[in-house]
Each structure stands twice: as C-alpha cells, then as structure tokens.
Design an enzyme around this catalytic site. Sequence first.
Site, short mmCIF file in Angstrom:
data_model
loop_
_atom_site.label_atom_id
_atom_site.label_comp_id
_atom_site.label_asym_id
_atom_site.label_seq_id
_atom_site.Cartn_x
_atom_site.Cartn_y
_atom_site.Cartn_z
N LYS A 95 4.17 14.36 -17.62
CA LYS A 95 4.45 15.66 -16.98
C LYS A 95 4.24 16.77 -18.01
CE LYS A 95 8.06 18.00 -14.22
NZ LYS A 95 9.45 17.99 -13.74
N SER A 134 9.90 19.03 -8.64
CA SER A 134 8.86 19.68 -9.41
C SER A 134 7.84 18.71 -10.01
CB SER A 134 9.49 20.46 -10.56
OG SER A 134 10.10 19.59 -11.49
N SER A 185 14.00 16.67 -9.00
CA SER A 185 12.57 16.78 -9.30
C SER A 185 11.86 15.46 -9.57
CB SER A 185 12.33 17.70 -10.50
OG SER A 185 12.49 19.03 -10.12
#
Lengths: 494, 484
Positions: A78, A158, A182
């Site tokens: 990420k 997210s 997330s």
Amino acid sequence: MTDLTALSVSEALAGMKNKDFSAVELTKAHLDAMEKARHLNAYILETPEIALKQAAESDKRYAAGTALPLDGIPTGIKDLFCTEGVQTTAASKILEGFIPTYESTVTSKLFADGAVMLGKTNLDEFAMGSSNTTSYFGNVVNPWKANDSDADLVPGGSSGGSAAAVAANIAMLSTGTDTGGSIRQPAAFCGIAGIRPTYGRCSRWGVVAFASSLDQAGAFGRSVEDCAHMLKSMSGYDPKDSTSAKLDVPDFPALIEQGVKGLKVGIPKEYRLDETPAEINAIWEQGIEWLREAGAEIVDISLPHTKYALPAYYIVAPAEASSNLARYDGVRYGLRVDGKDLAETYCKSRAEGFGDEVKRRIMVGSYVLSAGYYDAYYIQAQKVRRLIQDDFKKAYEKVDFILTPATPSSAFAIGENEDDPIKMYLNDVFTVTVNMAGLPGMSVPAGLDKRGLPLGLQVIGRPFDEVTVLRACRFIERASAFSAKPQFVINKAA
Amino acid sequence: MAEIIRGNTGDWEMVIGLEVHAQAITESKLFSGAATTFGAAPNTQVSLVDAAMPGMLPVLNMKSVEQAVRTGLGLNSKINLYSVFERKNYFYPDLPQGYQISQYLHPIVGEGEIEIDLPNGEVKKIGITRLHLEQDAGKSIHDQHPTKSYVDLNRSGNTLMEIVSEPDLRDGIEVGAYLTKLRMILRYLGTCDGNMDEGSMRADVNISVRKVGDSKLGTRCEIKNVNSIKAAQAAIDYESRRQIEILEDGGSIDQETRLWDPAHNVTRSMRSKEDAHDYRYFPDPDLLPLVLEQGYVDDIKKTLPELPDEKKHRFMQNYGLGAYDASVLISSRSRADYFETVANDRDAKLAANWVINELLGILNKDGKTIEESPISSENLGKLVGLIEDNTISGRIAKDVFAEMYASGKDPEVIVEEQGLKQVTDTGAIEALVDKVIAENPDKVEQYKSGKDKLFGFFVGQVMKESQGKANPQMVNELLKNKLS
C-alpha cells in the site's frame, strides 16, 4: 501450465522449494498480469526492476536451501508505507514524487522474510475514504462486477488497490492499513480475506500517519492462511514506535486449523440495524448457524455504546489527522506552490496539494480541537471511546470472539454515495468499533448476494488474540466453501 | 524593599512572573537520537524525526526525563508521577511537524519554591508554578538572503524545560536575583549549562503594574526575546513605565505579547490577544502517558548534589563565614570546591579572605573564571597555611601571591628560593630595634614627650631593616618595651 498467479502462498512456497518454478518466473507471471490489469488502477507505481531483483535473490536462497518464510512471494505494498528509494505518495498530490530515504518497519520485515515487492498500491488519499475514489492517482476498479450491470464498482477503501490487486491475482499478498475499516471493508468488497491485527501488533514507523491512535497495518490474502503467513512476518515489537507492543509473535499459520468447537461466540444485538439489507443479515445468520453446528456456543451479547462509535470516530480520526497532516506544508518536501509570502505559500501548497476529502477532515479536525469546542467534541469522543472499550471488555468476559457482518452492503458503483459524505462514512459502521477499542478484526468472504457480489463476515477478537480470530475465520472459510472468482479473473482464464 | 515607582497619581508596584526555557543537558534530543551540540554546521544534527518526514514517530529520551526530575527536585517541587505529552499546533517553517510536543494539563513537575538572595541581604521565597518538558523549535535565519529566509533545524527537537514562576517578583533586582539563583541551581544540578548568550537559557517576562496596596492584579504583557539578565531588567524598567504612563493617562493595558528590542531599549507589540493562536492542544497519540515509579524519583534524589542554599548555610555554620562571603563563594560549584580545598584544616575566614579579596579580585580584573586560575587551590591553601603558622607575614604573602599568580609556582618553593621566611628570632629583631632607636634619637625624644603616633614610624623602620621579614607582632612588643 498452471496459472502461477492463482496459487496460494503455501502452494507457491512449495512450488519454488520443489523447483517446479522459480521465484523469477512467479514474479514475471505477476508482472505480466499487472500489465493486463492496468485499467483496474490498483497500482500507483509498479516496481518490476525491484521485484525481479528481489526474486533473483530469492532463487539464490532456494538454491542454497536457505529460503525465508515468504521467499519469492509477489506482494503489493500500500502506498502509505514508506519504501526506501521508491516514490511514496499516500495517493496525494502533495507527496507526488516524494522518495523516502528510509524503509518502514513493516516493509523491512516483509523484505527480510523474502517478500518481493511488485509495486505500490493505490488507496484513498491519506487513507481517508471507503471507496478508493479520493486518490489523486484516480479511483481503483473492483475486479468484480454485478450480474445485473456493467458498471464499474468500487473496491472499497482506503486500501482499495491492495484488495483489488489480490482479488485480481496481480498480487499474491498485499499490505493494508486499517484506521476505521480500511482493510476489512475492501476485503469484503473484493471477496478476499483481510486482517487488521490489534493496535500495537505491527509497527507504525514509516507508515504515513492518518490517525495515530487508530492506524494499524495488516494483511490481505485470498485465504485466511495466506493472511496468517503475511501477518507473522509483519508483526513484532519496534522500539521506534512507542505504541508498539512488547509481545512475542505467535506462529499464526500453524494455529489456524483448530476449529471452533467449544468456543463462545458473541452476537451483538446492536449490529442489527433497521437499514441493513436482508441479505447481509441472512449471511450473518448463516455464519451463526455454521458456528453452532460446529459446536461453538452462541451467546447474545450487548455492546450498548455501538451507536456512538461512528460519530465519535469521525471526531477522533479527523482531530488526529488535522495535526498529523500539518507537516505537509511545502517547506521541506512534496508539493510547494509559492505565494507572495509565507502564509500564502502555506495556503496555496495545501489547497492544491490536498483533495476535498482530506481538506474536509482537516477542517473538521481543527474545529473539534479548537478552543470552546474541544470539551464538547474531542473530550466527549474520548469518553465514548472508553465506553466502547468497556463494552468489549465486558463482552469478552463471556465470549471468545464476536461475529458481525463486515459491511452494510456489497460493493457499490463508482460515483455512488459521493453526494453525501455521511452516506460514505456509514460504510464503516460495523468496522470502526474495532479501531476505537484497538482490537483485532478480520473480514472473510462468506457468500454472494443476489447480484453476484461477495459479502464478508467480520470476526472480532480479544486484544492480541489474533490466533482465535484467524482460527474462527479459517473455520468460516471452510464452512462457506467460498470459491467464487471475480469476473476479471474468470474472463482472463477464459 | 522592592522598587516603588512614584507616578503622578500615586505609588506603583510591579508584579512579575517568569517563564524560563532551559535547554536540558542531554546527548540526544527529546524524541530523537540526533546530537545536541551547540554551534554545529546548520542542519547537520537533524534526524528524520526532527525534520518531520512522513511516518516518523517520536520516542521519548529517558535522559531528558531524568534531567527534568532532577531539576524539579532541585527546585523543591512536586514530581508528578503521571504526566502527558500534548501537541501544540501551529505553522512555522522552523517547526517541521506543524506542532510542538509539549506538556500542558499534566506537567512532569508541579509546585515548588526557591529562595533568592537580594543585594541588601534579604532572602525572599519565590514560588515555582510548574516545570514541563517540550521540544525546542529550529531557528529561522532572515539575514542571509535578500528575499529568502533560511531554516536551521539543529535545535529542532532539543529538550527544553519550561520553568514557570508564580508572579512573586516585584522589580528588576528581584528578577535578576531569581534568574541568577535559578541558573546557579541548574548548573549545580548539571541539568542546564545556563548560557543565556548561547540561548540555552531564555526568559519570557510576564509583567503588570498596580497601585501599591492593591491586591488585584493588573493586565499583564508578556515580553519575549529577553536574552540576558541585564536585558530582563532593562525590559522591565521600560515596560513598567510604559504601562504606568498609559494607566495614568486614563488608558488601559492590552493583554499582548511584546518583543524586547535591545537596540532601542524598548518593547514592541508582537501580537495582541485577539491574534493569539488557538494552539488546539490535545494528547499526542504517538506517545503514551509518562508514568514514573516513586522509586525512580527516589533514586535520582539520592544523586542530587548539595544545592546552593544548603551549601551556603553549611559554609556559614561550619566555617563561621558571614552571609555575604558565603554567597560569593557558593555562586558556582567550582568556586565553592576551590574554597573548600583552600580552607581544608586551615583558618577558614583567612582562606575566605584570600579567595574572595585577592584571588577573585584579580581573576575578575583579568576576566578569568576560577577554573582558569593560574593558582591551584592546593597552592593557595599552602599560602594560607604559611601565614597561619607565621612562616611569612601577611605583607610578604601578598608578594608571594603575586609571584604565584604570575608563575603558578608552589608558595613554599617561592618562600624558600627568595628567603622570605619571617624572622622570629628575638635577638635578631632586638638588634634591629636597637639600631633604629640609636639612629633616631630626635624621634625617640618626640615620642617620649607624647607624640604616640610616631610608634608607627619605628615599626616601619624596623620592618624596612628586616626587608619585611621580621615578625610584626614581635617588633611591636620589643619596640614598646624599649621605648617605654
């Protein structure tokens, strides 16, 4: 020949060990797949050179018989984790082109265990969002499609890029961070497993901060076991993070097959919301039934302060974010837009550098911390937080884990829920309590809704009891025999 | 008595409290491992944390905590076993994080008090409100480029101890005495070097005025940029008169922050209360509350040195010194240690005289500190010993002292080499006395007819004959006998 990108972590490790294929071949298969999946926009930056170099080193270790626990496993990182020498943006314009000189603790640990970095995955800007539509680098497309529409769906957020990448077989594993859901929400939307461990289990050092008291790194995999492998490598005490826990890391993959017989499962009545679609409640009932049949004891519990969790979360998280994001001022790194004086340079840099959702949260956060409002909002939210923690503490006197739905809906179309931030925030309704209480939580796919989209169940555990969480999720995974694949993967195979 | 300012409408007094920022002596910063040496090249002592790079986290330096606790104990203050670091949010280029990590509602040190010594010998107690730990900011440099400012982050993240006093001070002299005492205590403790010119100790002055007899506090102003005790006193003088003038003209004081301008000896408005920042303090989520054990505090307490006031009282009691001499000697640890070596097993008052009047006198003149003295404490002690056992006279001792100061030599060697030993042989002195009497019959006549003052003349002549080496007391006695 088998599709190397569809393997599980265990299968891949065994294949490399047996010399069925090399780490470089495995990585190349993924890099090829990534090229064909660019329209998903799962990666902000692909790092093929690094991946191939790391894979070659993995092959050397396999040849020498010194293979590491995750040696050669192609992994998406990420883009909130700082990676040395590799652009790290937090999906924000303000950090476009920022190249850290340091490696986050979590990625250091993964690389030390042999993981191969395929690239930096897309996310909501500064991890603020539930749809991955706030990224400066464009939204991510969910590899799943509904059977009644051709509309592109959100992967959740997210950590949308990480979830989509694993679901689309363009990463075997990926890292996520979970501040309000997330990891768990995108895992559910993309039909994969995702675990957010207990606050303090993984170091936050080198992870771009959103809300420090809620942020926690975690893992995505196509199976619970895959997640367990990754979590084991990511976890551990870090003296550079004052909030990291000084605890040994269990051998997670070895402890997930014990089943649920004799365990007590809490079913919180406050998670039965009037507005929850029937299909979500049905899958929850199904999960309860599987557990009961397997010899778990079902216990009705109450978490009375649940309804205050979401509003309190949307005070605490923006408050911390407003302060954490103050360092992006155009002075030392990242975007600078010169103004006629210092104040104007600040204003212009931040106005151009941050997107609307980030600005909204900075404003909300500054407001709730300001003189005259601090007590009414921030202090009150902290009190709620304590009450939520107490709710869980009481519940865990009676139960070993808690089962809830992961999300109040399946993946929605890109553009939906964009008109009203509150609607978007409601996506986190089942997940934020875990963050507010600092607990481990995991989402595991349990079935499809009538539109053919995956639905997830959430297991919440005691602090630092990820073992029970993984164990329960592994059971659900087996019970549900979830084997549906996203259209993107099916079409590719065809 | 504190200074009273006579105005047109009556007598005024000042009410002053100080916020002193003392940089704690630590090898690394409050929350990072970067070094803290003063004067390093710009931006060479900056860690990723100090520069607030994305994802960096603070880790508390326990040495800073120890220094704060030590200082708190030295200020006779309550140590709070539970304290919390909070973020003070504001934007400035020399504040990379966009917030300063400080302590707000829960400081590490609570209330206490210290004694200050006023020039008139009076001792006054000044309350300490609190001491808290916080990060220093970097430094903005505005004079290196016509249109740009430079930032040096070397200082960014250094450990500051902010020591807040009660508004117990009443004039510039008391402020000077407070700062002097505070600096002395910090230096004794080894927690801050107290160098105001290097900025490792800085003061903000809160000052208001009121009519003598009023119990209500006036509106105060805070004066920043006060970089020396002299500047503090000058700023107070200016600011008190400015406030009185406004009030006597029927105006009112605006609560504001003012800047001391040392070039023009005035304070200037920096920002008013309306422009005051809303710092949006909240507990720093990157740091857990700081919880100390009482045992930890007790262990630090055991290592505290004798503090200035204790030392002063001991010097007065054990050495029989007056308050003034004692306070001169204890003003630094090295000075006190020097004195104690000189006075060891010797006449302490004589030792104090030599240290204060002779040694400190000449060191002062030469702008040297006691550490730079060419005369070692052992040698000065020997000199005092030589006087005490009548090996040399006080008069000769001054010459020996001058020689010691110039050469650093052992006084015993000097006395030996130059044959300066005092003559105590009665016969030898008697011969000199007789010689002087024989050579001055007229003076003898005058003395005997009542001019008593001439006695000094005879003593002087005998001493001259002996080249200063005759024991003056014996000279006196023999002369008295012979002349009677």
